[in-house]
Design a protein around this motif. Structure first.
Motif, short mmCIF file in Angstrom:
data_model
loop_
_atom_site.label_atom_id
_atom_site.label_comp_id
_atom_site.label_asym_id
_atom_site.label_seq_id
_atom_site.Cartn_x
_atom_site.Cartn_y
_atom_site.Cartn_z
N MET A 128 20.07 12.62 0.16
CA MET A 128 19.69 11.72 1.29
C MET A 128 18.17 11.99 1.11
O MET A 128 17.63 12.93 0.95
N PRO A 129 17.53 11.03 1.81
CA PRO A 129 15.95 11.12 1.82
C PRO A 129 15.47 12.36 2.55
O PRO A 129 15.86 12.96 3.37
N ASP A 130 14.27 12.97 1.79
CA ASP A 130 13.66 14.09 2.27
C ASP A 130 12.35 13.71 2.69
O ASP A 130 11.62 13.68 1.81
N LYS A 131 12.06 13.63 4.06
CA LYS A 131 10.67 13.20 4.36
C LYS A 131 9.70 14.37 4.15
O LYS A 131 8.52 14.04 4.11
N ASN A 132 10.02 15.39 3.79
CA ASN A 132 8.91 16.40 3.40
C ASN A 132 8.46 16.20 2.00
O ASN A 132 7.35 16.78 1.87
N LYS A 133 9.07 15.55 1.27
CA LYS A 133 8.62 15.57 0.06
C LYS A 133 8.30 13.97 -0.64
O LYS A 133 9.11 13.08 -0.35
N THR A 134 6.94 13.79 -0.50
CA THR A 134 6.38 12.47 -0.83
C THR A 134 6.23 12.20 -2.18
O THR A 134 5.93 12.91 -2.82
N ILE A 135 7.12 10.90 -2.74
CA ILE A 135 6.91 10.81 -4.16
C ILE A 135 5.88 9.83 -4.56
O ILE A 135 5.24 9.89 -5.46
N ILE A 136 5.85 8.76 -3.59
CA ILE A 136 4.66 7.72 -3.59
C ILE A 136 3.67 7.73 -2.72
O ILE A 136 4.35 7.68 -1.44
N ALA A 137 2.60 8.12 -2.74
CA ALA A 137 1.68 7.99 -1.74
C ALA A 137 0.45 6.81 -2.06
O ALA A 137 -0.11 6.92 -2.98
N VAL A 138 0.70 5.64 -1.17
CA VAL A 138 -0.29 4.65 -1.63
C VAL A 138 -1.24 4.42 -0.44
O VAL A 138 -0.74 4.42 0.86
N ASN A 139 -2.64 4.59 -0.59
CA ASN A 139 -3.50 4.76 0.63
C ASN A 139 -4.61 3.64 0.27
O ASN A 139 -5.43 3.81 -0.69
N ASN A 140 -4.38 2.72 1.24
CA ASN A 140 -5.48 1.72 1.47
C ASN A 140 -5.90 0.98 0.10
O ASN A 140 -6.92 0.87 -0.19
N LEU A 141 -4.66 0.80 -0.56
CA LEU A 141 -4.76 -0.17 -1.99
C LEU A 141 -5.21 -1.36 -1.70
O LEU A 141 -4.62 -2.17 -0.84
N ARG A 142 -6.06 -1.79 -2.54
CA ARG A 142 -6.54 -3.31 -2.44
C ARG A 142 -6.65 -3.84 -3.95
O ARG A 142 -7.02 -3.20 -4.90
N LYS A 143 -6.40 -5.04 -4.12
CA LYS A 143 -6.45 -5.63 -5.35
C LYS A 143 -7.01 -7.02 -5.19
O LYS A 143 -6.39 -7.85 -4.47
N GLU A 144 -7.94 -7.41 -5.64
CA GLU A 144 -8.48 -8.75 -5.70
C GLU A 144 -8.45 -9.43 -7.04
O GLU A 144 -8.82 -8.90 -7.90
N PHE A 145 -8.03 -10.75 -7.04
CA PHE A 145 -8.13 -11.49 -8.05
C PHE A 145 -9.12 -12.63 -7.83
O PHE A 145 -9.01 -13.37 -7.20
N SER A 146 -10.04 -12.61 -8.80
CA SER A 146 -11.29 -13.48 -8.65
C SER A 146 -11.80 -13.61 -7.49
O SER A 146 -11.67 -14.64 -6.76
N GLY A 147 -11.81 -12.26 -6.62
CA GLY A 147 -12.56 -12.49 -5.06
C GLY A 147 -11.64 -12.80 -4.09
O GLY A 147 -11.77 -12.59 -2.97
N VAL A 148 -10.08 -13.08 -4.55
CA VAL A 148 -9.23 -13.24 -3.43
C VAL A 148 -8.23 -12.24 -3.38
O VAL A 148 -7.71 -11.61 -4.53
N ALA A 149 -8.03 -11.71 -2.12
CA ALA A 149 -7.27 -10.32 -2.24
C ALA A 149 -5.70 -10.68 -2.30
O ALA A 149 -5.11 -11.64 -1.48
N ALA A 150 -5.06 -10.20 -3.43
CA ALA A 150 -3.51 -10.27 -3.30
C ALA A 150 -2.91 -8.99 -2.59
O ALA A 150 -1.83 -9.25 -2.04
N VAL A 151 -3.63 -7.90 -2.69
CA VAL A 151 -2.92 -6.79 -1.75
C VAL A 151 -4.39 -6.23 -1.08
O VAL A 151 -5.30 -5.96 -1.61
N ASP A 152 -4.23 -6.07 0.26
CA ASP A 152 -5.32 -6.23 1.04
C ASP A 152 -5.24 -4.81 2.08
O ASP A 152 -4.99 -4.64 3.32
N GLY A 153 -5.47 -3.65 1.35
CA GLY A 153 -5.42 -2.39 2.15
C GLY A 153 -4.08 -1.91 2.64
O GLY A 153 -3.85 -1.57 3.69
N VAL A 154 -3.30 -1.72 1.44
CA VAL A 154 -1.81 -1.49 1.89
C VAL A 154 -1.72 0.17 1.83
O VAL A 154 -2.28 0.76 0.85
#
Ligand SMILES: Nc1ncnc2c1ncn2[C@@H]1O[C@H](COP(=O)(O)OP(=O)(O)OP(=O)(O)O)[C@@H](O)[C@H]1O
Ligand SMILES: [Mg+2]
Lengths: 246, 262
Positions: free
Chosen positions: A1-27
């Motif tokens: 069962m999930p263990d909140k103490n162990k982070t497997i993925i940590a995504v911080n303020n992730l951004r991706k623009e394709f030709s100036g348009v944000a597809a992912v905007d600070g996730v």
């Protein structure tokens, strides 16, 4: 069962623009050890882009990604060796036999006992009889199981699954979900999962993250979100969140 | 760099070769056809006794070496195209495989092709023209290695262009080599080319290889000068092209096109 103490993925303020348009905007979000986490959102919300950035297939415009506590940029080989990916939209070469595909990827992942590992997994997914077949001859359901077999070759600690059950009939989709739950139960694999089938998500995800227009809109257990928005089920929550700022 | 991962990709391509008769034909068909066509033509020219030098030897050597360059380069390019056609790049690059390992797997595939093609052409040339490629001892081998490196560089160049423009550019994988053939002094010495064109020739490592080959066949001192120039120029191209490939790979990852390449 999930263990909140162990982070497997940590995504911080992730951004991706394709030709100036944000597809992912600070996730920003975390995925914890042993959980099946749903990444939900309407078409074009940025789910696949996010997953591919976690896989180092797309270079982020800005933001950080850590997997197993390590930054992807400097630990790519180590991280990718311990995770895997499966999606029906990404198939294995059709002009190889099933056995040849599995051997190739087992070697690419540096599996010690290639034949032993393949034997174990084809029994788990009940596809032993497919081994001598050409991959192009498989049905969609068989391909899904082959993709999942490939995804477990390296005994991953983390699986990224992009719409693993799309285009499956209800029976095979149900069996696939049962298999994923079994994989988690027997191997403690953490999963980040996208799907457009909210009933399915309620069934197998411990927690969901809603994104829309490249931003995290909400997250929590399906139960908590249904309660929070005063809805009948997760499907209604989805509709509510998806239609919020349109 | 892990050899196991390079080996994995190598075997993946050998699976295809083993099963597909057309693919095996493809390796040998054109080299054999050229050998026959040019070989018999040169036997005929020889009979006309126009020149004193042994035309059969020089032309057969040129055909064989050119075929090696061509099949090495094409197999390197096709190894990459295969992954694009099968939309397999994503699967491959979510494994711990490094780009350089991927590129080396294509080089080893090129080596296998060179060995196969030289074996078949060597046997046929011996049968039909009593031409023994080994009469030159090991003098030709360093030149063949340079051709392999040059073929790898051209292969990498076509891969990089395909990354940038998609499979609409795949004709380069098969055609680019013919663009440089007339300037490489394959069948005739550089001196046979117009003075202006020679400048282009001297930019190609293949030119020095074929000049060197003719020197080896004429006997006398080993053409160190040609070998050094050939290696140096090929080395420069390889470095430039590696840089270009990494740039284009980065470009594709920026644009999120690795999965969408077609
Ligand atoms: N390579 C690309 N180049 C340009 N735009 C892209 C690229 N990939 C994705 N996008 C855009 O980014 C946005 C997010 O796309 P993404 O594929 O991540 O959505 P998704 O949430 O996975 O959607 P779906 O549910 O339809 O799979 C979309 O507007 C899409 O058009
Ligand atoms: Mg998607």
């Amino acid at each position: 069962m999930p263990d909140k103490n162990k982070t497997i993925i940590a995504v911080n303020n992730l951004r991706k623009e394709f030709s100036g348009v944000a597809a992912v905007d600070g996730v920003s979000f975390n995925v914890y050890e042993g959980e099946i986490c749903g990444l939900l959102g309407p078409n074009g919300a940025g789910k696949t882009t996010t997953i591919q950035m976690i896989l180092d297939l797309i270079t982020p415009t800005s933001g950080e990604i850590q997997v197993f506590g390590l930054p992807m940029k400097r630990h790519r080989e180590e991280i990718l060796g311990k995770m895997n990916f499966s999606s029906p939209y990404v198939s294995l070469p059709g002009n190889l036999k099933v056995s040849e595909n599995l051997k190739t990827f087992a070697r690419l992942y540096g599996v010690k006992d290639v034949n032993g590992k393949i034997a174990e997994l084809v029994d788990f997914f009940e596809i032993r009889e497919l081994l001598p077949k050409m991959t192009s001859s498989l049905s969609t359901g068989q391909l899904t199981r082959l993709n999942l077999t490939k995804a477990l070759l390296n005994d991953p600690k983390l699986l990224l699954l992009d719409e693993p059950t799309s285009s499956l009939d209800p029976d095979i989709a149900d069996r696939t979900r049962k298999m994923l739950l079994k994989i988690r139960a027997e191997r403690g694999v953490t999963m980040l999962y996208t799907s457009h089938n909210m009933a399915e998500v309620e069934e197998i995800c411990d927690r969901v993250i809603f994104i829309n227009h490249g931003e995290v809109k909400d997250e929590g257990t399906a139960e908590a979100l249904i309660k929070k928005y005063g809805k009948e089920d997760l499907n209604d929550v989805f509709l509510h969140i998806a239609r919020q700022n349109n | 760099m892990k050899f196991q991962r390079i080996n994995a990709l190598l075997i993946r391509h050998l699976y295809l070769m083993k099963r597909s008769f057309p693919r095996i034909m493809d390796i040998f068909f054109w080299p054999v056809m050229e050998l026959l066509l040019w070989g018999f033509l040169s036997v005929y020219i020889q009979k006309l006794k126009i020149a004193n030098l042994n035309i059969v030897t020089v032309l057969l050597g040129a055909i064989i070496l050119w075929s090696l360059l061509q099949s090495a380069q094409q197999s390197i390019s096709v190894a990459f195209l295969e992954e694009v056609w099968e939309k397999n790049l994503l699967n491959i690059f979510v494994t711990p495989l490094r780009i350089i390992e991927f590129l080396f797997s294509t080089l080893f595939l090129g080596i296998i092709k060179i060995v196969l093609v030289s074996a078949v052409l060597g046997i046929l040339a011996a049968l039909f023209y009593a031409f023994n490629i080994f009469q030159f001892g090991f003098s030709l081998i360093p030149f063949i290695i340079v051709l392999l490196i040059f073929g790898w560089a051209i292969g990498l160049f076509t891969m990089a262009v395909i990354l940038r423009f998609g499979t609409s550019a795949q004709v380069l994988a098969f055609g680019f080599i013919f663009l440089i053939q007339p300037f490489s002094a394959v069948f005739y010495p550089v001196s046979a080319l117009p003075a202006g064109v020679r400048h282009v020739s001297y930019l190609l490592p293949s030119t020095y290889v074929f000049e060197g080959m003719r020197a080896v066949m004429a006997g006398g001192l080993f053409p160190y000068h040609e070998l050094v120039l050939a290696s140096a120029v090929a080395g420069v191209y390889l470095v430039l092209v590696l840089f270009f490939f990494y740039k284009m790979f980065g470009w594709v990852k920026q644009r999120g096109l690795l999965m969408k390449l077609d």
